[in-house]
Motif scaffolding. Structure first.
Motif, PDB file in Angstrom:
ATOM      1  N   SER B 223       0.836  -1.197   0.000  1.00  0.00           N
ATOM      2  CA  SER B 223       0.000   0.000   0.000  1.00  0.00           C
ATOM      3  C   SER B 223       0.870   1.246   0.000  1.00  0.00           C
ATOM      4  N   TYR B 224       1.997   1.129   0.697  1.00  0.00           N
ATOM      5  CA  TYR B 224       2.930   2.254   0.728  1.00  0.00           C
ATOM      6  C   TYR B 224       3.455   2.543  -0.674  1.00  0.00           C
ATOM      7  N   LEU B 225       3.632   1.478  -1.455  1.00  0.00           N
ATOM      8  CA  LEU B 225       4.099   1.660  -2.833  1.00  0.00           C
ATOM      9  C   LEU B 225       2.961   2.016  -3.784  1.00  0.00           C
ATOM     10  N   GLY B 226       1.760   2.098  -3.257  1.00  0.00           N
ATOM     11  CA  GLY B 226       0.623   2.430  -4.119  1.00  0.00           C
ATOM     12  C   GLY B 226       0.098   1.229  -4.867  1.00  0.00           C
ATOM     13  N   LEU B 227       0.470   0.033  -4.445  1.00  0.00           N
ATOM     14  CA  LEU B 227       0.047  -1.163  -5.174  1.00  0.00           C
ATOM     15  C   LEU B 227      -0.887  -2.030  -4.350  1.00  0.00           C
ATOM     16  N   ASP B 241       1.704   5.782   3.887  1.00  0.00           N
ATOM     17  CA  ASP B 241       2.107   6.423   2.640  1.00  0.00           C
ATOM     18  C   ASP B 241       1.635   7.863   2.598  1.00  0.00           C
ATOM     19  N   SER B 242       0.385   8.083   2.990  1.00  0.00           N
ATOM     20  CA  SER B 242      -0.148   9.438   2.885  1.00  0.00           C
ATOM     21  C   SER B 242       0.529  10.366   3.890  1.00  0.00           C
ATOM     22  N   ARG B 244       3.712  10.157   4.773  1.00  0.00           N
ATOM     23  CA  ARG B 244       5.162  10.152   4.565  1.00  0.00           C
ATOM     24  C   ARG B 244       5.724  11.568   4.450  1.00  0.00           C
TER      25      ARG B 244
END
Lengths: 627, 287
Positions: B223-227, B241-242, B244
C-alpha cells in the motif's frame, strides 16, 4: 597468517573505497570566479531537440535558454506582448492573410560549435540564414521526427506540409538526403535574410506559433555532423544542441544535472527599459539598458522529490524554489503573504498567474457521462472547487469559470443583440441543491439512454488518475468525496502517465484529470481542444463533437482579432458552458520563493528562457552563508 | 493470555469496522457516513488534542479522524492476513503432503516449482504480480484492488508451509502405522487424509499464525508503494504512505498511530505464534 589478515583488511578497505575513487567530483575549478545560479528541476528532461519538445521541463530548463524562435515575448509587459527576436520586425502579411514575408535580423550567429569547423581559437560559428528555418520546418514535417507539439499546431495550415510528410515516409530514417532533394512549397528562403511562409488558409495565430522555440533555426551542419553518423533523426547529445540563445548546453546528465554556460557569440541584447505598472517600484527596471545575460552559468540539479529540493533552498544551496504543499502553512500566512519570520530570512515571495485551466474531462463517447448533459452539469454544480483549491493546492488557484483562462480575451461575456453571451458558466458555482435538481433530470436522461443500473441507480463512475503518488491519490479521494455527496460513487484507477495517455487515446476512460496550459495567448488555443477534427489528432481528448461549435470554430480561426471574432468566441464559450464536456476546476497561481540575492525575477506566463535577465549578487550570497 | 486478549480485541475492532462499513454502504441516505466521507476540511492537519472529541489522535489532510482511520484499518489488515493464509496454507499443506508422501516425479515437480518461486525475492514477486493484476477481472473480482492482494500474497507465501509439511510427511511415511496401513491395501489418498494430515496439521496452525504477520506487513509495504488496496480504503499502509511527506513537516500523528497499531498487532501475533508452536509441536514438547 598475519599477512593474510593484513591482505584481507587491505582488500576490504580498497573495495569500500572504490565508490569514492570512481565517483567523479563536480568540476569546481570550472565554476570558480563565475556567477553561477543554482536551482533544481523536478521532472526528467525528455528532449533537447526543438522539434520533438513537448513538455514544460525541457523547455524551461534547457531549450528556452538555448533555442530562439523568430519571435518571442517581452519579459516584463503584461498582458504579454510579442517582440521580434530573430526576425527584424513583425512580418509582412499579404492582403489575403496567406503569405508571410519575414526579414531576419542581420549578424545573428550560432553559438560556436565543432560542427562549423575548428579555428585557431576553438570552434567556429556562422551567421543564421533563412534556409536554417526551412530546415527546421522540414524536420517538424518529417515523418521520422516525432514532433508531438510542433506538428499539430501547424498541421493543415502551411502549403505542402502534409505532402512533404508523406514523401519523407518513403525515405529511410537515416537517409537525410530528403532535406535536400524534397522541396517544401510553403516555407521558402527567398534570400539569405528573407523567409516566406505560404499558408493554406488564414491563420492569425501564426506569429504566436513562431514565438515558440520549437520553430528555432537548425543549421544544416548539425544534421551532417551529429545526426548522419548516428542515423537517428532526433538531437540527443549536448554537443549537438546548437542555438542562438544566451546560453550553451555544456553538460547534461539524464536525471542528473544540467549545466548551461554563457554563449560567447550571443548578440548584444539589453535589459528592457519598459515594463508593466509596478515593475519600477519592484526594482524590475533597475538594470534597464544593461547588456544581458548577467549570470555566467546556470546550474540545475535533478531533484525528484519536493522535500530535498526544499531543504536545498533552506540551506541556501539553491537560489529559487517552489513551496511544497506540506510546508505551505508554515511559510505563507493567512493573507497569502510570506510570514514575517520568513521575510526576515531574506526571502521574497513572487506570485504568478499561469494561463492554464485544470479540469476533469468527461469522455463524451462514454455511454453514461457522455449521454447525459444534466449529469455533467450536476457534477459541476456539486463540486466544491473552492475547497478543492484550498485543500489540495493550499489556495494557490482561482476557480475556473469557463474553458478560457480569465486573463485571455474571450473569457468574458460579449453583448450580442443586447444579450450577454459567453462569459462565466452558470454551472461554475457550488450549489448542491441545484445539483440535486439537475440530478433528477439526469436520471430521466439516463433512463432514456438505458444507462441506469438495474436498481435504477446511476452507475458507479470511474476516474482515471495519472500516477500513484500521495498527491494524485488525495485528488482522487477528494473527487470521490465530492461526488458521493450527490450519492454518486466513484471508483479510482491509478495509472502511470503513458498508460493513461494510451487509454485516453483509445477512448477507454470515463472521467480523467487533465488540463491545458496555453501555448500562445489566444483563446483559440483552448477552443481547438473541442474541435471535432482534433479528436484524431489527440488534443480533443474529451471526444467532444458539436456541429455548431465546429462551424463557429472554423469561421473564427481564419479571422484576425476583431469584435466579430470576439462574438464568435463568446458563442463558442456559451456552447461549451452549456454542454459541459469538462468539469472545470482551477486556474493555478504559482508561488515562487526567491532569495534576496537574486533580482529581476518575474515569472512569464507563456515564454521561456528569461534567465538571461536575472541577476545574482554573489558577494551577498556568500555573506548570507550560501555558495 | 495477554497476546490472545490483544488479538481478540483487534478481531473485534475489525468485525466492528466491517459491520460499520457494511452499514454505511447500505445506507443511501448518508446518515451513517463511510470513512471516506467523514471529511471536515476546516480542521485538516490538526495535532492530537483532547478537545477534538472524535479525533483525539489528530486529523489528516482532509480532516478525517486518525482514530477512525486506525480502527477501520484493522479490518483491512486482518482480512488481508486471513485471506492470504486461507489461500496459502491449504495449498502448502496439500502440495507438501503430496510431494512428501508420493516422492519421485511428483516430488521433483513440486520441489522444482517452489524452489523456482522462492528464487525470486518475495517483495519483487509481489510487486510484479500486482502489476500484472492491473485491469484484470476474474469471476467478477477486480484483481487490481484488495482481491488481487489476497491472491498475490497467497502465491508468495505457501512455500514455507509446503517445505515443512513435505519434510514432516517424508518422516511419517516411514513410520510403522503408515507401513501397516499400506500393507493392508489402504489407498494412498486415504492414508494421506487419515494418517498423515492429522500428524502435520500442527504445522499448518503454526504457519497460519506466523503467516498472518508476514501478510500484514506485506500489505503495508504494498500500500505504501501504491500497489496495495485502492486509495481511500482505510488501511495502515495507505495511512503511512499518505503521511510520509507530513512527517517531514512535523506532523507525526498519522504515521505514529498507524505504526503503533501495526506494532502491537504484529508483536501479539508473533508471541502467540511462538506459544502455539511450543504447545503443538511434539518435538519441542519433549525438550
Amino acid at each position: 597468517m598475519k599477512a593474510f589478515y593484513a591482505i584481507t583488511a587491505g582488500v576490504m578497505l580498497a573495495l569500500a573505497a572504490t565508490p569514492f575513487a570512481l565517483l567523479k567530483a563536480e568540476d569546481h575549478a570550472y565554476l570558480a570566479g563565475k556567477t553561477v545560479s543554482y536551482g533544481a528541476y523536478g521532472a526528467k528532461i525528455k528532449s533537447v531537440d526543438p522539434a520533438t519538445c513537448g513538455d514544460t521541463t525541457s523547455s524551461s530548463v534547457i531549450q528556452g535558454h538555448v533555442y530562439e524562435g523568430l519571435y518571442g515575448y517581452h519579459y516584463l509587459k503584461r498582458p504579454v506582448e510579442l517582440v521580434a527576436v530573430l526576425a527584424d520586425g513583425m512580418p509582412d502579411v499579404s492582403d489575403d492573410l496567406r503569405t508571410y514575408t519575414i526579414r531576419l535580423k542581420s549578424g545573428i550567429e550560432y553559438a560556436p560549435n565543432k560542427c562549423f569547423g575548428t579555428g585557431p581559437d576553438g570552434p567556429k560559428t556562422r551567421a543564421v540564414r533563412a534556409e536554417d528555418f526551412v530546415l527546421a520546418f522540414k524536420r517538424i514535417a518529417d515523418y521520422h521526427v516525432g514532433a508531438e507539439l510542433a506538428w499539430p499546431l501547424i498541421k493543415g495550415k502551411i502549403v505542402g506540409l502534409e505532402d512533404y510528410r508523406r514523401k519523407t515516409a518513403a525515405y529511410k530514417e537515416g537517409d537525410f538526403s530528403r532535406y535536400d532533394t524534397l522541396a517544401f512549397e510553403g516555407v521558402e528562403a527567398v534570400d539569405a535574410h528573407t523567409l516566406r511562409l505560404r499558408l493554406t488558409r488564414p491563420f492569425p495565430q501564426l506569429v504566436h506559433v513562431l514565438a515558440m522555440h520549437n520553430y528555432a533555426p537548425i543549421p544544416r551542419e548539425v544534421v551532417a555532423t551529429y545526426l548522419r553518423p548516428s542515423g537517428k533523426t532526433e538531437i540527443r547529445t549536448p554537443e549537438a544542441v546548437v542555438g542562438t540563445g544566451a546560453y550553451v548546453l555544456r553538460e547534461w546528465i539524464r536525471a542528473g544535472k544540467v549545466v548551461l554556460e554563457r554563449n560567447p557569440a550571443f548578440r548584444r541584447e539589453t535589459y528592457p527599459a519598459e515594463g508593466a505598472p509596478g515593475d519600477r517600484a519592484a526594482g524590475l527596471l533597475d538594470d534597464a539598458g544593461k547588456r544581458v545575460p548577467f549570470i555566467d552559468v546556470l546550474h540545475r540539479t535533478y531533484v525528484e522529490e519536493s522535500n530535498p529540493a526544499w531543504m536545498l533552498f533552506l540551506t541556501k544551496q539553491h537560489d529559487v524554489a517552489g513551496i511544497p504543499r506540506e510546508a505551505f502553512d508554515t511559510v505563507i500566512g493567512p493573507a497569502k503573504k510570506l510570514t514575517d519570520a520568513w521575510r526576515r530570512k531574506g526571502i521574497r515571495l513572487i506570485k504568478g498567474r499561469s494561463p492554464a485551466v485544470y479540469w476533469l474531462v468527461f469522455n463524451m463517447e462514454d455511454p453514461v457521462v457522455g449521454k447525459s448533459r444534466a449529469l455533467r452539469q450536476a457534477l459541476q454544480l456539486a463540486y466544491d472547487v473552492e475547497t478543492h483549491i484550498d485543500v489540495l493546492y493550499n489556495g494557490r488557484g482561482l476557480r475556473a469559470t469557463n474553458v478560457v483562462p480569465s486573463t485571455f480575451a474571450g473569457h468574458d461575456a460579449v453583448e450580442i443583440d443586447g444579450k450577454p453571451v459567453g462569459g462565466p458558466s452558470p454551472y461554475c458555482r457550488f450549489d448542491r441543491d441545484a445539483a440535486k435538481r439537475k440530478l433528477a433530470e439526469a436520471r430521466d436522461e439516463l433512463a432514456a439512454a438505458d444507462a441506469l443500473n438495474e436498481d435504477g441507480q446511476i452507475p458507479t463512475l470511474t476516474l482515471d488518475l495519472p500516477g500513484r503518488g500521495a498527491r494524485t491519490r488525495r485528488m482522487g479521494q477528494f473527487v470521490q468525496q465530492q461526488f458521493r455527496k450527490l450519492g454518486i460513487k466513484v471508483e479510482l484507477v491509478l495509472n502511470d502517465w503513458p498508460t493513461l495517455q494510451r487509454k485516453v487515446r483509445r477512448k477507454r476512460c470515463q472521467i480523467y484529470t487533465m488540463g491545458w496550459h496555453a501555448d500562445y495567448p489566444d483563446a483559440q488555443n483552448f477552443f481547438q481542444l473541442f474541435y471535432s477534427e482534433n479528436i484524431d489528432a489527440g488534443t480533443n481528448n474529451a471526444n467532444f463533437s458539436d456541429e455548431q461549435f465546429d462551424a463557429l470554430y472554423e469561421q473564427a480561426s481564419k479571422m484576425m482579432p476583431s469584435p466579430q471574432r470576439a462574438e464568435l468566441y463568446a458563442q463558442m464559450v456559451e456552447i461549451l458552458n452549456e454542454k459541459c464536456p469538462v468539469l472545470l476546476l482551477s486556474e493555478p497561481i504559482s508561488f515562487l520563493l526567491v532569495r534576496d540575492w537574486v533580482s529581476n525575477v518575474k515569472p512569464h506566463p507563456i515564454g521561456y528562457g528569461f534567465a538571461k535577465y536575472r541577476r545574482i549578487d554573489v558577494p551577498a550570497r556568500r555573506k548570507a552563508g550560501g555558495r | 493470555m495477554i497476546c490472545l486478549g490483544v488479538i481478540a480485541a483487534y478481531v473485534l475492532i475489525a468485525l466492528g469496522g466491517m459491520v460499520y462499513t457494511w452499514v454505511a454502504e447500505m445506507d443511501n441516505e448518508d446518515e451513517i457516513l463511510p470513512l471516506q466521507q467523514m471529511v471536515h476540511y476546516e480542521r485538516k492537519d490538526q495535532p492530537p488534542r483532547l478537545e477534538l472529541s472524535d479525533a483525539i489522535l489528530g486529523t489528516d489532510w482532509a480532516g478525517k479522524s486518525t482514530l477512525y482511520k486506525v480502527l477501520l484499518g484493522a479490518k483491512t489488515s486482518l482480512t488481508v492476513g486471513l485471506m492470504a493464509n486461507i489461500i496459502a496454507v491449504p495449498v502448502g499443506l496439500a502440495l507438501g503432503a503430496i510431494a512428501g508422501y508420493y516422492g519421485k516425479a511428483i516430488d521433483d515437480g513440486i520441489v522444482w516449482l517452489y524452489t523456482t518461486l522462492s528464487c525470486i525475492p518475495g517483495i519483487v514477486l509481489l510487486i510484479a504480480l500486482k502489476y500484472t493484476f492491473q485491469d484484470v477481472t476474474v469471476l467478477g473480482l477486480d484483481l487490481s484492488g484488495i482481491h488481487g492482494l489476497y491472491i498475490a500474497l497467497g502465491v508468495v507465501s505457501w512455500i514455507g508451509t509446503c517445505r515443512l509439511v513435505r519434510a514432516e510427511t517424508m518422516k511419517i511415511r516411514e513410520l510403522d502405522y503408515v507401513a501397516a496401513a499400506r500393507a493392508i491395501g489402504t489407498p494412498g489418498p486415504v492414508i494421506l487424509l487419515r494418517h498423515v494430515l492429522p500428524n502435520v496439521f500442527h504445522i499448518a496452525i503454526i504457519r497460519f499464525s506466523l503467516g498472518f504477520v508476514t501478510a500484514i506487513k506485506s500489505e503495508v509495504i504494498l500500500s505504501y508503494l501504491g500497489l496495495g488496496v485502492k486509495p481511500g480504503v482505510p488501511s495502515w499502509g495507505n495511512m503511512i504512505d499518505s503521511a510520509r511527506m507530513d512527517l517531514f513537516m512535523g506532523r507525526w500523528w498519522e504515521l505514529s498511530f498507524a505504526v503503533a497499531a501495526i506494532f502491537v498487532l504484529v508483536l501479539a501475533l508473533s508471541i502467540f505464534g511462538d506459544r502455539l508452536r511450543d504447545a503443538l509441536d511434539p518435538r519441542l514438547r519433549n525438550v
